[in-house]
Design a protein around this motif. Structure first.
Motif, mmCIF file in Angstrom:
data_model
loop_
_atom_site.group_PDB
_atom_site.id
_atom_site.type_symbol
_atom_site.label_atom_id
_atom_site.label_comp_id
_atom_site.label_asym_id
_atom_site.label_seq_id
_atom_site.Cartn_x
_atom_site.Cartn_y
_atom_site.Cartn_z
ATOM 1 N N LEU A 230 0.842 -1.200 0.000
ATOM 2 C CA LEU A 230 0.000 0.000 0.000
ATOM 3 C C LEU A 230 0.881 1.255 0.000
ATOM 4 C CD1 LEU A 230 -2.941 1.128 0.225
ATOM 5 C CD2 LEU A 230 -2.592 1.162 2.698
ATOM 6 N N LEU A 231 0.663 2.117 -0.969
ATOM 7 C CA LEU A 231 1.368 3.393 -1.053
ATOM 8 C C LEU A 231 0.567 4.437 -0.289
ATOM 9 C CD1 LEU A 231 3.578 5.260 -2.323
ATOM 10 C CD2 LEU A 231 2.016 5.556 -4.269
ATOM 11 N N VAL A 232 1.133 4.981 0.783
ATOM 12 C CA VAL A 232 0.461 5.994 1.589
ATOM 13 C C VAL A 232 0.951 7.372 1.150
ATOM 14 C CG1 VAL A 232 0.026 6.868 3.908
ATOM 15 C CG2 VAL A 232 0.228 4.396 3.528
ATOM 16 N N LEU A 233 0.021 8.220 0.728
ATOM 17 C CA LEU A 233 0.334 9.559 0.228
ATOM 18 C C LEU A 233 -0.203 10.603 1.196
ATOM 19 C CD1 LEU A 233 -0.762 8.933 -3.470
ATOM 20 C CD2 LEU A 233 1.604 9.089 -2.656
ATOM 21 N N GLY A 235 -1.744 13.930 1.696
ATOM 22 C CA GLY A 235 -2.472 14.891 0.882
ATOM 23 C C GLY A 235 -2.299 16.334 1.290
ATOM 24 N N ILE A 236 -1.607 16.584 2.400
ATOM 25 C CA ILE A 236 -1.341 17.954 2.836
ATOM 26 C C ILE A 236 0.102 18.339 2.551
ATOM 27 C CG2 ILE A 236 -1.282 19.513 4.813
ATOM 28 C CD1 ILE A 236 -4.085 18.789 3.778
ATOM 29 N N GLU A 237 1.032 17.454 2.887
ATOM 30 C CA GLU A 237 2.441 17.769 2.665
ATOM 31 C C GLU A 237 2.803 17.728 1.188
ATOM 32 O OE1 GLU A 237 4.793 15.179 5.031
ATOM 33 O OE2 GLU A 237 4.040 15.957 6.946
ATOM 34 N N MET A 238 2.054 16.965 0.395
ATOM 35 C CA MET A 238 2.322 16.857 -1.039
ATOM 36 C C MET A 238 1.335 17.718 -1.818
ATOM 37 S SD MET A 238 2.896 12.720 -1.184
ATOM 38 C CE MET A 238 3.511 12.658 -2.884
ATOM 39 N N SER A 239 1.827 18.420 -2.817
ATOM 40 C CA SER A 239 0.953 19.208 -3.683
ATOM 41 C C SER A 239 0.188 18.279 -4.623
ATOM 42 C CB SER A 239 1.791 20.187 -4.509
ATOM 43 O OG SER A 239 2.556 19.475 -5.480
ATOM 44 N N PRO A 240 -0.884 18.751 -5.265
ATOM 45 C CA PRO A 240 -1.587 17.910 -6.238
ATOM 46 C C PRO A 240 -0.668 17.363 -7.326
ATOM 47 C CG PRO A 240 -2.923 19.813 -5.690
ATOM 48 C CD PRO A 240 -1.598 20.028 -5.020
ATOM 49 N N THR A 241 0.284 18.169 -7.766
ATOM 50 C CA THR A 241 1.230 17.701 -8.784
ATOM 51 C C THR A 241 2.121 16.598 -8.221
ATOM 52 O OG1 THR A 241 1.257 19.845 -9.920
ATOM 53 C CG2 THR A 241 3.130 18.382 -10.303
ATOM 54 N N GLN A 242 2.571 16.742 -6.985
ATOM 55 C CA GLN A 242 3.403 15.711 -6.366
ATOM 56 C C GLN A 242 2.629 14.421 -6.140
ATOM 57 O OE1 GLN A 242 4.609 18.121 -3.000
ATOM 58 N NE2 GLN A 242 6.693 18.363 -3.787
ATOM 59 N N LEU A 243 1.363 14.538 -5.791
ATOM 60 C CA LEU A 243 0.529 13.344 -5.632
ATOM 61 C C LEU A 243 0.406 12.604 -6.963
ATOM 62 C CD1 LEU A 243 -2.303 14.822 -3.387
ATOM 63 C CD2 LEU A 243 -0.569 13.161 -2.677
ATOM 64 N N GLY A 246 3.718 10.924 -7.733
ATOM 65 C CA GLY A 246 3.919 9.715 -6.948
ATOM 66 C C GLY A 246 3.109 8.539 -7.454
ATOM 67 N N MET A 247 1.860 8.800 -7.821
ATOM 68 C CA MET A 247 1.010 7.723 -8.346
ATOM 69 C C MET A 247 1.518 7.221 -9.690
ATOM 70 S SD MET A 247 -1.383 6.617 -6.367
ATOM 71 C CE MET A 247 -2.075 5.597 -7.674
ATOM 72 N N CYS A 248 1.859 8.142 -10.577
ATOM 73 C CA CYS A 248 2.337 7.733 -11.906
ATOM 74 C C CYS A 248 3.633 6.940 -11.796
ATOM 75 C CB CYS A 248 2.535 8.956 -12.794
ATOM 76 S SG CYS A 248 1.001 9.709 -13.382
ATOM 77 N N GLN A 249 4.506 7.342 -10.893
ATOM 78 C CA GLN A 249 5.762 6.621 -10.711
ATOM 79 C C GLN A 249 5.505 5.199 -10.232
ATOM 80 O OE1 GLN A 249 8.878 7.755 -11.515
ATOM 81 N NE2 GLN A 249 9.534 5.656 -11.081
ATOM 82 N N ARG A 250 4.579 5.037 -9.268
ATOM 83 C CA ARG A 250 4.266 3.684 -8.794
ATOM 84 C C ARG A 250 3.646 2.846 -9.913
ATOM 85 N NH1 ARG A 250 3.267 0.828 -4.001
ATOM 86 N NH2 ARG A 250 5.016 2.072 -3.257
#
Length: 262
Positions: A230-233, A235-243, A246-250
């Motif tokens: 499970l990839l835990v993201l 949602g506050i520390e990461m910007s929408p672009t970073q989220l 992260g998803m695309c990389q996984r």
């Protein structure tokens, strides 16, 4: 001569779980923009019609959040199995998502274009291997409650936000459309006073208590023996672009592994 060999269907399922108003649907829709030949499924579309929603035992109002009654689990499982077998939703499936107002959340366009290119190239590699890939993005506030559902997911992510942020976003939302046997366009639900703190948030914590250390769904560490991939993201520390990054990389890493690519 035209190559008439039929390609093998490969459906890659991507789950995004998290509390109500954590940003799941926004992230899911940005992912669909990046993924070729993709479709969205929303767990909310498998909620029962309003007339079948059970009443909360203590507060006596409709409880849309307690896991056993919040989702028609058999219908959801059957639809997911159909999608995995056919690469499309069934003819009977209907979504109410387009009726709900959603505030636009922008992401960096260069990031989107870069991942569209990388994932399209990945799609081409599957095609060259004789596989027709369909990417299915599924979001849900109870996505990790039923092992039968989440064990069918190839890629699993959990979007975490603090309770006060989720509550504030929920209170800003006017309401949402629901299934209704008597109205094809669906019914409309607005939270009664104190619904979040009395029903929605306690139900979410209860549904996820077995996945995190000390049952802390808001900030606890994932228990390694439950959903180890499970990839835990955040949602506050990461910007929408970073989220999205992260998803695309996984997704890219998992698909590359499936291809056997370096």
């Amino acid at each position: 001569m035209t190559d008439s060999v039929e390609k093998k269907l490969r459906v890659i399922t991507i789950g995004i779980g998290g509390a109500s108003c954590s940003g799941k649907t926004t992230l899911a829709k940005h992912l669909r923009t990046c993924l070729p030949n993709s479709l969205l499924l929303f767990q909310d579309d498998f909620a029962p019609p309003e007339e079948k929603v059970p009443l909360h035992k203590e507060h006596g109002i409709k409880d849309w959040d307690d896991p056993p009654g919040a989702i028609e689990w058999e219908r959801m499982a059957n639809e997911l199995l159909y999608v995995k077998a056919n690469g499309r939703t069934s003819d009977s499936h209907y979504s109410h998502d387009h009726l709900n107002l959603q505030k636009p959340v922008e992401v960096d366009r260069d990031t989107v274009e870069r991942w569209k290119k990388k994932l399209s190239e990945l799609q081409t590699l599957f095609t060259q291997r004789g596989e027709d890939v369909v990417w299915v993005v599924l979001d849900g506030f109870l996505l990790y409650w039923d092992p039968k559902i989440y064990n069918w997911l190839n890629i699993k992510a959990y979007l975490r936000v603090p309770e006060p942020i989720a509550r504030e976003r929920r209170e800003e939302r006017q309401g949402y459309y629901t299934a209704d046997q008597l109205a094809p366009e669906g019914g409309y639900w607005q939270d009664p006073p104190n619904y979040w703190q009395d029903i929605a948030w306690p139900a979410f914590k209860k549904a996820h208590s077995g996945l995190f250390v000390d049952g802390d769904a808001e900030s606890g560490t994932i228990l390694s023996d439950k959903i180890p991939d499970l990839l835990v993201l955040n949602g506050i520390e990461m910007s929408p672009t970073q989220l999205l990054e992260g998803m695309c990389q996984r997704i890219f890493e998992v698909a590359q592994r499936d291809l056997g690519a370096p």
